[in-house]
Design a protein around this motif. Structure first.
Motif, short mmCIF file in Angstrom:
data_model
loop_
_atom_site.label_atom_id
_atom_site.label_comp_id
_atom_site.label_asym_id
_atom_site.label_seq_id
_atom_site.Cartn_x
_atom_site.Cartn_y
_atom_site.Cartn_z
N HIS A 1 -7.41 4.77 -11.82
CA HIS A 1 -7.05 4.93 -10.42
C HIS A 1 -7.44 6.34 -9.98
CE1 HIS A 1 -4.41 1.38 -10.71
NE2 HIS A 1 -4.07 1.86 -11.89
N ILE A 2 -7.98 6.45 -8.77
CA ILE A 2 -8.32 7.77 -8.23
C ILE A 2 -7.10 8.69 -8.22
CG2 ILE A 2 -8.83 8.97 -6.06
CD1 ILE A 2 -11.35 8.15 -7.29
N SER A 3 -5.95 8.16 -7.82
CA SER A 3 -4.75 8.99 -7.70
C SER A 3 -4.30 9.54 -9.04
CB SER A 3 -3.61 8.20 -7.05
OG SER A 3 -3.29 7.06 -7.84
N THR B 1 0.83 -1.20 0.00
CA THR B 1 0.00 0.00 0.00
C THR B 1 0.86 1.25 0.00
OG1 THR B 1 -1.80 -1.13 1.15
CG2 THR B 1 -1.78 1.27 1.25
N GLU C 1 1.56 4.01 -3.13
CA GLU C 1 1.35 5.44 -2.94
C GLU C 1 2.58 6.23 -3.38
OE1 GLU C 1 0.40 5.81 1.15
OE2 GLU C 1 -1.69 5.14 0.93
N GLY D 1 -13.22 -0.55 -4.80
CA GLY D 1 -11.88 -0.09 -5.10
C GLY D 1 -11.81 1.43 -5.21
N ARG D 2 -10.60 1.95 -5.08
CA ARG D 2 -10.38 3.40 -5.17
C ARG D 2 -10.21 3.77 -6.65
NH1 ARG D 2 -6.36 5.68 -3.43
NH2 ARG D 2 -7.30 7.56 -2.53
N LEU D 3 -11.34 3.81 -7.34
CA LEU D 3 -11.34 3.99 -8.78
C LEU D 3 -12.29 5.12 -9.17
CD1 LEU D 3 -11.69 0.21 -9.70
CD2 LEU D 3 -9.57 1.54 -9.78
N SER D 4 -11.96 5.78 -10.26
CA SER D 4 -12.88 6.76 -10.84
C SER D 4 -13.50 6.14 -12.09
CB SER D 4 -12.15 8.06 -11.20
OG SER D 4 -11.25 7.85 -12.26
N ARG E 1 -6.03 10.86 -11.29
CA ARG E 1 -6.77 12.04 -11.72
C ARG E 1 -5.95 13.31 -11.53
NH1 ARG E 1 -12.22 11.17 -12.77
NH2 ARG E 1 -12.04 13.26 -13.66
N SER F 1 -5.75 -2.31 -9.66
CA SER F 1 -5.06 -2.20 -8.37
C SER F 1 -3.68 -2.84 -8.43
CB SER F 1 -5.89 -2.85 -7.26
OG SER F 1 -6.01 -4.25 -7.47
#
Length: 300
Positions: A261-263, A67, A71, A151-154, A265, A135
């Motif tokens: 992935h959200i990040s 994780t 990041e 999941g942390r997705l857009s 963006r 992921s």
């Protein structure tokens, strides 16, 4: 971890869940990777993986470290993108995961146009008979037919697309559903349908398929030989031997979604690429579906 190279090795093995899977990604042989992982674990004084003949599974510590490492990787990607600048056009590598209908009949044209406008850009299309795992960084973005719910997705809806029943132009006349009973059905292998939106048998009213594949492209080749089956309208211009049938009776609508992935963006480079892919897919679906409608062959 001592340096970024250790992090890169760790992440690749964690995502591939094996040395052999990570080896081609890192361009290193599995034996070297094994030594690198062993050295890393010794430096930490703890195990990051549980090794077995089935592969490398993360320990609890390994999960926590993945994780944090992911990041850090995301921040490095953002820093690289900012350093490249937006005025010089898209550069670097972008990998797009997609179901094989989009991968075979839409993305090649779309990606070729984007690459022509951005000569320093490398685009890879990953076509898999399953949902692409973002992921694990199998791809930078994915085209899906269902929006993910975890999941942390857009998620961005791209476009609707349409499907109809098709058969050979010179095949038997089919003017009503009852005529379908004498024809073999072409479709997906039932136990390999990875998304409920790809299960067309209920709409078709068929009890099973006689000619089956997990690949849309293979199904199209099967239909060129015989039978009836549900086909993407955007694929029909690539198969002039086929025609749509029972158009008013059997018509399906599905949607494509762009998942990221959200990040990511925060990355201007990936935002620009995503916008270009979205516009390209919308235009290409509309163009090919128009051709499919215009070339319908009336049954006499």
């Amino acid at each position: 971890m001592d340096n970024w190279d250790d992090m890169r090795v760790f992440l690749a093995v964690a995502r591939a869940e094996s040395l052999t899977g990570a080896a081609p990604i890192l361009k290193m042989d599995p034996a070297t990777l094994g030594r690198r992982i062993t050295r890393l674990e010794r430096s930490l004084g703890a195990s990051l993986f549980v090794k077995s003949p089935q592969g490398y599974a993360l320990t609890d510590l390994g999960e926590r470290m993945r994780t944090r490492a992911a990041e850090a990787e995301a921040h490095l990607v953002l820093a690289r993108d900012e350093g490249q600048g937006a005025s010089s056009g898209l550069t670097g590598q972008i990998r797009i995961g997609a179901p094989d209908g989009a991968a075979n009949f839409l993305l090649p044209q779309v990606c070729a146009a984007i690459q022509a406008d951005n000569p320093a850009l490398e685009i890879q299309i990953l076509s898999l008979p399953r949902v692409v795992n973002l992921s694990r960084r199998e791809a930078d973005m994915a085209i899906t037919v269902s929006p993910p719910v975890a999941g942390r997705l857009s998620v961005q809806r791209i476009s609707d697309y349409h499907l109809h029943l098709a058969t050979r132009v010179d095949g038997p006349a089919i003017t009503r559903r009852a005529d379908l009973k004498s024809q073999p059905v072409v479709g997906y292998i039932p136990d390999m349908i990875f998304d409920k939106e790809l299960d067309y048998l209920g709409d078709l009213g068929a009890n099973g398929v006689q000619l089956a594949s997990n690949s849309v492209a293979v199904q199209l080749q099967m239909l060129r030989q015989s039978g009836v089956g549900i086909v993407h309208d955007f694929a029909l211009p690539f198969a002039p031997e086929l025609r749509r049938i029972l158009v008013d009776d059997i018509a399906l609508t599905r949607s494509f979604y762009l998942v990221r992935h959200i990040s990511d963006r925060q990355s201007e480079r990936l935002n620009t690429a995503a916008a270009a892919i979205t516009r390209g897919l919308q235009a290409e679906v509309a163009r090919l579906e128009k051709i499919a409608r215009l070339t319908d062959t009336p049954v006499i």
